[in-house]
Write an enzyme that holds these catalytic residues in place. Structure first.
Site, PDB file in Angstrom:
ATOM      1  N   HIS A 112       0.831  -1.217   0.000  1.00 33.33           N
ATOM      2  CA  HIS A 112       0.000   0.000   0.000  1.00 33.33           C
ATOM      3  C   HIS A 112       0.864   1.266   0.000  1.00 33.33           C
ATOM      4  O   HIS A 112       0.501   2.286   0.587  1.00 33.33           O
ATOM      5  CB  HIS A 112      -0.944   0.017   1.205  1.00 33.33           C
ATOM      6  CG  HIS A 112      -1.925  -1.109   1.226  1.00 33.33           C
ATOM      7  ND1 HIS A 112      -3.104  -1.083   0.516  1.00 33.33           N
ATOM      8  CD2 HIS A 112      -1.886  -2.310   1.858  1.00 33.33           C
ATOM      9  CE1 HIS A 112      -3.765  -2.215   0.716  1.00 33.33           C
ATOM     10  NE2 HIS A 112      -3.036  -2.979   1.515  1.00 33.33           N
ATOM     11  N   ASN A 132     -10.291  -3.000   1.795  1.00 31.43           N
ATOM     12  CA  ASN A 132      -9.912  -2.965   0.389  1.00 31.43           C
ATOM     13  C   ASN A 132     -11.129  -2.654  -0.471  1.00 31.43           C
ATOM     14  O   ASN A 132     -12.231  -2.460   0.034  1.00 31.43           O
ATOM     15  CB  ASN A 132      -9.317  -4.317  -0.041  1.00 31.43           C
ATOM     16  CG  ASN A 132      -7.910  -4.547   0.482  1.00 31.43           C
ATOM     17  OD1 ASN A 132      -7.140  -3.605   0.652  1.00 31.43           O
ATOM     18  ND2 ASN A 132      -7.571  -5.793   0.739  1.00 31.43           N
TER      19      ASN A 132
END
Length: 513
Positions: free
Chosen positions: A73, A146
């Site tokens: 990320h 997510n």
């Protein structure tokens, strides 16, 4: 002002607002800088003496301007806004966030790509992180999710293995499709998420046009300590949009690798300047399941590779949120923004989800390495309510709590246990069985839900694109990996397997079901 977009005008806008406020340049101690364009030298062409503190401070700080990027990320964008409760949930939880209709809670949101580094393009095929930080009066609640309701694995010990296959080859420093598909073809629990990833949903058209999911099973705890299992879902009000043609996504990756970041910034800035309140927004839902219902299901409800069928556990609309403020400084407010799944405020708890259990440790540990032991003292991470604990010192401790006792028990008025905490902690749970490794957990039903996704969710055009997307990288691997991968997808559906083999080998007869 020019007619360039809002992001391109940032410096012009700053100048217009601050032109008459700018003072002289100083160092970090507030001491004026003599000349920011030249070093101190002995003669015009001579050496720079060690006492040129201005240059030394300038370079020393520059060396430390970048903290280590996130292992996953790393590339991300974010903004700030507000969550509004539209359905009170006292039936399920004592959480202040859901205590009354109209209750508003400040939030921060960070979107991200999972596998790429900080320089990766926004329009690559990759799962997207979608994390929300709620600044509640009871502390920080971090909902770290997510843009997919599932994930690649159900056991956390596999996570580093998986990420290694997504990163660069340690010898060539290039993406390695052999490693990518070798791992996936040997790990069938990943097939559900892989099908999401290589479907149209794998390349969303910017951050604003995607749904978000807490993904894990969480728990809601009411004032009587009754527990209800829960899923969190947030659906975009801008409408789902994806890059159906990967070639278009590749074009944008080359022309504007920060496409999604720019789009989010401009959408918020344009809404602010126009005054139309058309900020990016999402509608917030939950799914709930009682412990008794959980025991009756044919699948493990705590398995992160599974979804809860909406037919049996319908979505309940409980809130909405909008993003109405861009960061004032990206590094301070987004790069240092840190989410921790163990930040669960009263009325919201965890579950036996193995992946969630590990993330509750892993995120905090990663932040302490990346940002420092006191990362939760940074303005963007600190709670809005008072903090009283026994943590002291360490790098960059802004809030060291003066002379308060840093031990417990004490007789000097230091912080004491919360007498109300027992009212919102989860009820005792009983687990039975021997402590052991259970390899059969690896092979629990991996194909039933992907089969539903193939047969009931995707239309024929979407199926065609999924197969084409899968084949585009599988064909780059060695032959035995290609065959093994095709056989794995055939376990989902004969039709899917046949179509994929046709794309890869041009031999298999295609069976349309």
């Amino acid at each position: 002002m020019s007619e360039r977009d809002a992001a391109a005008q940032q410096l012009e806008q700053w100048k217009a607002k601050n032109e008459n406020k700018i003072g002289y340049a100083t160092n970090s101690a507030g001491i004026g800088i003599v000349n920011p364009m030249t070093s101190l030298t002995i003669g015009k062409y001579g050496l720079i003496p060690l006492r040129d503190w201005q240059m030394i401070e300038h370079l020393s700080h520059f060396h430390r301007e970048r903290i280590p990027e996130r292992i996953v990320h790393a590339k991300g964008a974010g903004a700030f806004g507000v969550f509004e409760c539209t359905k009170e949930l006292s039936e399920y939880t004592s959480s202040s966030v859901f205590e009354s209709v109209g209750k508003k809670t400040p939030i921060a949101v960070r979107f991200s790509n999972v596998a790429g580094n900080m320089g990766s393009a926004d329009s690559v095929r990759d799962p997207r992180g979608f994390a929300i930080k709620f600044y509640t009066e009871e502390g920080i609640w971090d909902l770290v999710g997510n843009n997919t309701p599932i994930f690649f694995m159900r056991d956390p010990i596999l996570f580093p293995m998986f990420i290694h296959t997504q990163k660069r080859n340690p010898v060539t420093n290039l993406r390695d499709w052999d490693a990518f598909w070798d791992y996936f073809s040997l790990t069938p629990m990943c097939v559900h998420q892989v099908m999401f990833l290589f479907s149209d949903r794998g390349i969303p058209n910017g951050h604003r046009h995607q749904h978000g999911y807490g993904s894990h099973t969480f728990s809601l705890i009411d004032k009587n300590r009754k527990l209800t299992w829960c899923k969190f879902i947030y659906k975009t009000n801008q409408g789902i949009e994806n890059f159906e043609d990967p070639k278009e996504a590749e074009r944008i990756a080359g022309e504007d690798p920060d496409y999604a970041t720019r789009d989010l910034y401009n959408a918020i800035q344009n809404a602010k300047e126009s005054g139309n309140n058309d900020y990016p927004s999402w509608t917030f839902y939950i799914q709930v399941m009682t412990p008794e219902q959980a025991k009756q299901q044919k699948f493990n409800v705590f398995d992160l590779t599974k979804v809860w069928p909406h037919k049996n556990f319908p979505l309940i609309k409980v809130g909405k949120f909008q993003l109405n403020r861009n960061p004032s400084n990206y590094f301070a407010e987004i790069e240092q923004l840190a989410f921790s799944p163990n930040n669960l405020t009263p009325g919201i708890g965890d579950s036996p989800d193995r992946m969630l259990q590990a993330r509750m440790y892993s995120y905090q540990d990663a932040h302490r390495y990346r940002i420092g032991a006191n990362f939760q003292q940074l303005p963007v991470n600190k709670p809005v309510n008072p903090r009283n604990n026994f943590q002291r010192d360490g790098l960059m401790s802004f809030y060291n709590q003066g002379g308060a006792p840093n031990y417990y028990p004490n007789s000097f008025g230091g912080p004491h246990p919360d007498s109300e905490a027992a009212n919102w902690t989860p009820p005792p749970q009983q687990f039975e069985g021997k402590e052991d490794y259970y390899p059969e957990f690896f092979d629990e039903d991996n194909y039933s839900q992907p089969k539903v996704f193939w047969e009931r969710v995707l239309n024929n055009d979407e199926k065609t694109r999924l197969v084409k997307n899968l084949a585009s990288t599988i064909k780059l691997t060695k032959r035995d990996i290609q065959e093994r991968t095709a056989d794995m997808f055939a376990n989902v559906s004969e039709d899917l397997g046949a179509r994929l083999k046709q794309q890869l080998f041009g031999k298999s007869k295609v069976v349309h079901l």
